[in-house]
Design a protein around this motif. Structure first.
Motif, short mmCIF file in Angstrom:
data_model
loop_
_atom_site.label_atom_id
_atom_site.label_comp_id
_atom_site.label_asym_id
_atom_site.label_seq_id
_atom_site.Cartn_x
_atom_site.Cartn_y
_atom_site.Cartn_z
N PHE A 19 0.84 -1.19 0.00
CA PHE A 19 0.00 0.00 0.00
C PHE A 19 0.88 1.25 0.00
N GLY A 20 0.38 2.29 -0.67
CA GLY A 20 1.07 3.58 -0.68
C GLY A 20 0.07 4.70 -0.90
N LEU A 21 0.54 5.93 -0.76
CA LEU A 21 -0.29 7.11 -1.02
C LEU A 21 0.26 7.84 -2.24
N ASP A 22 -0.64 8.25 -3.15
CA ASP A 22 -0.16 9.01 -4.29
C ASP A 22 0.18 10.44 -3.86
N ALA A 23 0.80 11.18 -4.75
CA ALA A 23 1.24 12.53 -4.42
C ALA A 23 0.07 13.46 -4.17
N THR A 78 8.51 -4.72 -9.77
CA THR A 78 7.88 -3.40 -9.62
C THR A 78 8.85 -2.25 -9.44
N GLY A 79 10.08 -2.51 -9.04
CA GLY A 79 11.01 -1.43 -8.77
C GLY A 79 10.90 -0.86 -7.37
N VAL A 80 9.98 -1.36 -6.53
CA VAL A 80 9.89 -0.93 -5.14
C VAL A 80 11.01 -1.63 -4.37
N THR A 81 11.90 -0.85 -3.76
CA THR A 81 13.10 -1.43 -3.18
C THR A 81 13.22 -1.30 -1.67
N GLU A 82 12.47 -0.41 -1.04
CA GLU A 82 12.64 -0.22 0.40
C GLU A 82 11.29 -0.13 1.12
N PRO A 83 10.44 -1.13 0.97
CA PRO A 83 9.17 -1.08 1.69
C PRO A 83 9.33 -1.51 3.14
N LYS A 84 8.38 -1.14 3.97
CA LYS A 84 8.29 -1.68 5.32
C LYS A 84 7.48 -2.96 5.23
N LEU A 85 8.07 -4.10 5.59
CA LEU A 85 7.41 -5.40 5.49
C LEU A 85 6.94 -5.86 6.86
N MET A 86 5.71 -6.38 6.89
CA MET A 86 5.15 -6.97 8.10
C MET A 86 4.51 -8.30 7.72
N GLN A 87 4.81 -9.37 8.45
CA GLN A 87 4.22 -10.66 8.14
C GLN A 87 2.71 -10.60 8.34
N LEU A 88 1.98 -11.09 7.35
CA LEU A 88 0.53 -11.05 7.38
C LEU A 88 -0.06 -12.42 7.72
N GLY A 89 0.46 -13.47 7.11
CA GLY A 89 -0.06 -14.80 7.39
C GLY A 89 0.39 -15.80 6.34
N THR A 111 4.95 1.64 1.44
CA THR A 111 6.01 2.38 0.76
C THR A 111 5.61 3.84 0.63
N ARG A 112 6.60 4.72 0.61
CA ARG A 112 6.36 6.14 0.36
C ARG A 112 6.52 6.48 -1.12
N THR A 113 6.93 5.50 -1.91
CA THR A 113 7.24 5.74 -3.32
C THR A 113 6.21 5.06 -4.20
N VAL A 114 5.31 5.82 -4.79
CA VAL A 114 4.25 5.27 -5.63
C VAL A 114 4.62 5.47 -7.09
N THR A 115 5.80 4.96 -7.48
CA THR A 115 6.27 5.09 -8.87
C THR A 115 6.96 3.80 -9.29
N PRO A 116 6.26 2.66 -9.35
CA PRO A 116 6.91 1.40 -9.71
C PRO A 116 7.31 1.36 -11.17
N LEU A 190 1.60 3.55 12.44
CA LEU A 190 1.96 3.04 11.12
C LEU A 190 1.68 4.04 10.00
N ILE A 191 0.79 5.00 10.24
CA ILE A 191 0.48 5.98 9.22
C ILE A 191 1.73 6.72 8.75
N PHE A 192 2.71 6.89 9.65
CA PHE A 192 3.91 7.64 9.29
C PHE A 192 4.78 6.90 8.28
N ASP A 193 4.61 5.60 8.16
CA ASP A 193 5.38 4.83 7.19
C ASP A 193 4.84 5.01 5.77
N LEU A 194 3.73 5.71 5.63
CA LEU A 194 3.19 6.05 4.32
C LEU A 194 3.46 7.51 3.95
N MET A 195 3.88 8.32 4.91
CA MET A 195 4.02 9.76 4.71
C MET A 195 5.45 10.14 4.33
#
Length: 254
Positions: A19-23, A78-89, A111-116, A190-195
């Motif tokens: 998940f990410g936020l667009d500009a 996708t080119g996403v290289t530095e996401p915050k990963l959390m185990q889901l299941g 991720t903070r980078t929405v440009t894959p 966790l919201i700050f990991d999207l900002m």
């Protein structure tokens, strides 16, 4: 005595709901930036489900952890290289993958980078950021994922897929990932990991409310969030008609 040859062994895959936020775009009247929650999807380049959207992921290789496999696949597809990963299941329902006995270790990723950018030799034809929305009405929470071309790829009601154009069992992983995201944003930071590193309070409020499904006045939201924010001497001067002070996460994490 145990012998590994006595037992059949499944293949193991690692998949990520990113998940990410667009500009965002600035509204001319209010001067406020309107941002949208996005989900990273790829298109299957081969069978099964050729041509359908799915989560980025792939098979575990010898010597890898599932976290390393997830990171490698994100980079390759996708080119996403530095996401915050959390185990889901772990997703292990019989028949979840028509190719055979395959388990998926799924992750929630931010991720903070929405440009894959799709890797040149990936097995995915392309990667896109689909729009994610969630509405609440009559006790039903409806999660909707929409392709950039306007096609509704997924609708879930209270976590159960009712419209599904997503490959494999990734619809359920997406629903579970959004629910985990909502819980973590509401209960923790966790919201700050999207900002981005610097943001205005209004920049923070809109995605917070989109994810949590809550709505409050700007004054009450500011009061709630200020203990978590560190004020800077900088201002956002790009917004129309107004300037707003920029803040960062109080502990300095970016």
């Amino acid at each position: 005595m145990y012998s590994i040859e006595q037992f059949e062994r499944p293949s193991v895959a690692a998949d990520a709901a990113v998940f990410g936020l667009d500009a965002g775009q600035t509204e001319p009247r209010s001067g406020l930036r309107q941002r949208k929650l996005k989900l990273l999807l790829v298109r299957r380049g081969e069978e099964p489900f050729r041509g359908q959207r799915c989560l980025p992921g792939g098979f575990l290789r010898p010597g890898e952890t599932v976290e390393q496999a997830a990171m490698r696949e994100l980079t390759e597809e996708t080119g996403v290289t530095e996401p915050k990963l959390m185990q889901l299941g772990v997703y292990s329902a019989p028949g979840r993958d028509p190719r055979g006995w395959i388990l998926s270790c799924a992750f929630l990723a931010l991720t903070r980078t929405v440009t894959p950018q799709t890797a040149a030799h990936s097995d995915a034809a392309d990667a896109v950021w689909a729009e994610v929305s969630c509405t609440e009405a009559d006790g039903i929470s409806t999660l909707t994922v929409t392709d950039p071309d306007g096609t509704v790829l997924l609708q879930c009601e209270n976590g159960r897929p009712v419209t599904n154009r997503i490959a494999f069992d990734h619809a359920q992983i997406i629903a579970d990932g959004f629910r985990r995201l909502r819980e973590e944003v509401a209960a923790h930071d966790l919201i700050f990991d999207l900002m981005p590193e610097l943001f205005t309070v209004s920049d923070l409020q809109q995605p917070y409310e989109i994810i949590t499904g809550t709505h409050t006045s700007p004054q009450n939201f500011r009061k709630k969030m200020m203990p978590r924010l560190a004020e800077t001497e900088l201002y956002n001067e790009a917004a129309a008609h107004r300037t707003a002070k920029l803040y960062r996460r109080k502990d300095g994490k970016v």
